[in-house]
Design a protein around this motif. Structure first.
Motif, mmCIF file in Angstrom:
data_model
loop_
_atom_site.group_PDB
_atom_site.id
_atom_site.type_symbol
_atom_site.label_atom_id
_atom_site.label_comp_id
_atom_site.label_asym_id
_atom_site.label_seq_id
_atom_site.Cartn_x
_atom_site.Cartn_y
_atom_site.Cartn_z
ATOM 1 N N ALA A 150 -7.015 13.082 -28.836
ATOM 2 C CA ALA A 150 -6.375 13.040 -30.072
ATOM 3 C C ALA A 150 -5.500 14.523 -30.297
ATOM 4 O O ALA A 150 -4.469 14.338 -30.592
ATOM 5 N N PHE A 151 -5.907 15.367 -29.689
ATOM 6 C CA PHE A 151 -5.576 16.602 -30.711
ATOM 7 C C PHE A 151 -4.173 16.415 -29.521
ATOM 8 O O PHE A 151 -3.395 17.742 -29.511
ATOM 9 N N SER A 152 -4.451 16.441 -27.832
ATOM 10 C CA SER A 152 -3.865 16.782 -27.306
ATOM 11 C C SER A 152 -2.422 15.710 -27.222
ATOM 12 O O SER A 152 -1.645 16.665 -27.396
ATOM 13 N N LEU A 153 -2.934 14.924 -27.633
ATOM 14 C CA LEU A 153 -1.257 13.837 -28.420
ATOM 15 C C LEU A 153 -0.964 14.091 -29.551
ATOM 16 O O LEU A 153 0.384 14.222 -30.062
ATOM 17 N N LEU A 154 -1.401 14.856 -30.727
ATOM 18 C CA LEU A 154 -1.297 15.565 -32.215
ATOM 19 C C LEU A 154 -0.245 17.010 -31.937
ATOM 20 O O LEU A 154 -0.637 17.329 -31.036
ATOM 21 N N GLY A 155 0.875 16.361 -32.046
ATOM 22 C CA GLY A 155 2.165 17.385 -32.217
ATOM 23 C C GLY A 155 2.859 17.720 -31.175
ATOM 24 O O GLY A 155 4.321 18.576 -30.266
ATOM 25 N N LEU A 156 2.657 16.113 -29.874
ATOM 26 C CA LEU A 156 3.289 16.016 -28.560
ATOM 27 C C LEU A 156 5.122 16.075 -29.679
ATOM 28 O O LEU A 156 5.830 16.599 -28.682
ATOM 29 N N ARG A 157 5.383 15.532 -30.334
ATOM 30 C CA ARG A 157 6.363 14.975 -30.807
ATOM 31 C C ARG A 157 7.190 16.592 -31.125
ATOM 32 O O ARG A 157 8.672 16.595 -30.792
ATOM 33 N N GLN A 158 6.872 17.507 -31.827
ATOM 34 C CA GLN A 158 6.954 18.401 -31.911
ATOM 35 C C GLN A 158 7.635 19.155 -30.906
ATOM 36 O O GLN A 158 8.346 19.997 -30.912
ATOM 37 N N LEU A 159 6.095 19.364 -29.622
ATOM 38 C CA LEU A 159 6.298 19.955 -28.764
ATOM 39 C C LEU A 159 7.651 19.829 -27.766
ATOM 40 O O LEU A 159 8.632 20.352 -26.935
ATOM 41 N N TYR A 160 7.895 18.359 -28.232
ATOM 42 C CA TYR A 160 9.176 17.643 -27.002
ATOM 43 C C TYR A 160 10.436 18.350 -27.644
ATOM 44 O O TYR A 160 11.628 18.320 -26.322
ATOM 45 N N PHE A 161 10.878 18.788 -28.521
ATOM 46 C CA PHE A 161 11.641 19.145 -29.348
ATOM 47 C C PHE A 161 12.180 20.437 -29.254
ATOM 48 O O PHE A 161 13.101 21.713 -29.330
ATOM 49 N N LEU A 162 10.732 21.877 -28.252
ATOM 50 C CA LEU A 162 10.579 22.820 -28.873
ATOM 51 C C LEU A 162 10.966 22.674 -26.929
ATOM 52 O O LEU A 162 11.486 23.893 -26.999
ATOM 53 N N ILE A 163 10.819 22.112 -26.060
ATOM 54 C CA ILE A 163 10.926 22.250 -24.376
ATOM 55 C C ILE A 163 11.906 21.420 -24.134
ATOM 56 O O ILE A 163 11.204 21.331 -22.702
ATOM 57 N N ASP A 164 12.060 20.802 -24.541
ATOM 58 C CA ASP A 164 12.621 19.772 -23.679
ATOM 59 C C ASP A 164 13.634 20.237 -23.079
ATOM 60 O O ASP A 164 14.374 20.392 -21.477
#
Length: 396
Positions: free
Chosen positions: A231-245
């Motif tokens: 669960a914690f690996s998935l939370l924040g994945l949206r923000q990480l996408y825009f950070l490292i896309d």
């Protein structure tokens, strides 16, 4: 570690609360997140995961803490690899950038619900059949071998089987209507591409779970730790996408690092299965005296493999060239889309110009290879004809 029902419910409520907070305060109103916004919220979610892990370490002991962190790091690494596939799907559906947050959050929510079901199924199978560890180990070894082969973007196109089935039996529109899932065309209610891209991401994530869940069960069999690390690996994945896309394509060796990790966990699972063996045709159904891999060693191998592959990727000129050309292709594709809004087009054209400037600074052998890509060269030529200074001076 026996986890009281109250702790389970508080954990589930806390995770659900974070998802609802993400939706109502960030995703409900479509916007393009800034780099600062993505960085702050990514750091916050990672911080929450780390604090939770420290809590596990304090209350559950160092073994449980190490198992949680090993599972979290592995699942996070697999999630980053999955982000590349999400990027390809979103690009193939030409999702407006302001609406990409909603697509990702819905996909992540579906992933969390689906993987929770897989976790319960996996735990049930492990409790009933010891030989399941053999199956999980073989799945991971097969996946590791598959990751060693370079895949093309075509293998992850959004028009997968689930989407084709949806298009066949349900009326769909070719155009977006904001972030709505349905719209009205010629007086009829039809699905928009927004719903289709969510279906594509959800269907793809089911395949991801086939290596994700066996991998974490190879590191810990405690269902609470499996669930929370996932669960914690998935939370924040949206923000990480825009950070490292802008860096996803740069991580050209990440798949090799993941192959090493999954292969290592696969071997660990098979050794554990041999240690607990009760399969009649293996050692007459008796346990096999083999060395088992400790959790501490697992954590060291996982972190080392990730560090080596990420550093090697970022230091690679080949990776930089691939990252720049892939980004230029995505921007050009969006700029050639008839539905590109003026403000959005201006944003992507500035980004494309920056990528082209970086491409010119590459060594000649990489520039020559990019020039050999006739499709990309043709796209760039048409983009400059449509959006360049000369186009702006033409009479309307």
């Amino acid at each position: 570690m026996d986890v009281p029902a109250l702790v389970w419910w508080l954990t589930i409520i806390g995770i659900a609360g974070l998802l609802l907070f993400d939706f109502f305060f960030h995703v409900r109103k479509p916007h393009i997140p800034t780099l600062k916004e993505a960085a702050v919220w990514s750091a916050l979610y990672v911080g929450i995961a780390v604090l939770f892990g420290l809590g596990v370490w304090v209350f559950g002991g160092h073994t449980m803490g190490a198992e949680y962190f090993a599972g979290y790091v592995t699942e996070k690494a697999l999630s980053v690899d999955n982000l590349f596939v999400f990027l390809v799907i979103i690009a193939s559906f030409r999702v407006p950038r302001a609406d990409q947050q909603k697509v990702l959050l819905i996909g992540i929510t579906f992933a969390l619900v689906a993987r929770s079901g897989f976790i319960l199924l996996g735990a049930t199978l492990i409790n009933m059949f010891a030989w399941v560890f053999y199956v999980f180990g073989l799945i991971l070894l097969f996946t590791a071998g598959h990751l060693m082969r370079q895949e093309s973007e075509k293998s992850h196109q959004g028009d997968n089987f689930v989407v084709r089935l949806t298009r066949r039996f349900l009326p769909t529109s070719e155009h977006y209507d904001g972030d709505r899932l349905t719209t009205v065309v010629d007086g009829k209610r039809v699905l928009t591409p927004m719903l289709l891209v969510m279906v594509a991401i959800a269907g793809t994530d089911l395949l991801f779970a086939l290596d994700s869940i066996p991998a974490i069960f190879g590191l810990t069999q405690h269902v609470y730790l499996v669930f929370t690390a996932t669960a914690f690996s998935l939370l924040g994945l949206r923000q990480l996408y825009f950070l490292i896309d802008g860096l996803l394509d740069r991580l050209i060796y990440l798949s090799y690092g993941l192959a090493v990790i999954l292969g290592f966990i696969g071997v660990k699972l098979i050794l554990h299965a041999l240690h607990e063996n009760n399969v009649p045709f293996i050692n007459d159904g008796e346990p096999v005296p083999v060395v088992e891999v400790s959790t501490g060693l697992s954590l060291i191998v996982i972190v080392t493999a990730l560090l080596v592959t990420v550093i090697a990727s970022l230091a690679s000129t080949k990776g930089r060239a691939q990252n720049l050309s892939s980004a230029a292709r995505r921007y050009a594709t969006r700029l050639l889309d008839e539905e590109c809004e003026p403000e959005e087009c201006a944003y992507f054209y500035r980004k494309l110009q920056a990528e082209e400037e970086e491409l010119r600074r590459l060594p000649e052998k990489y520039r020559a290879k990019i020039r050999e890509d006739e499709q990309l060269m043709d796209m760039l030529r048409r983009v400059h004809e449509l959006h360049g200074p000369e186009a702006a001076r033409r009479p309307g």
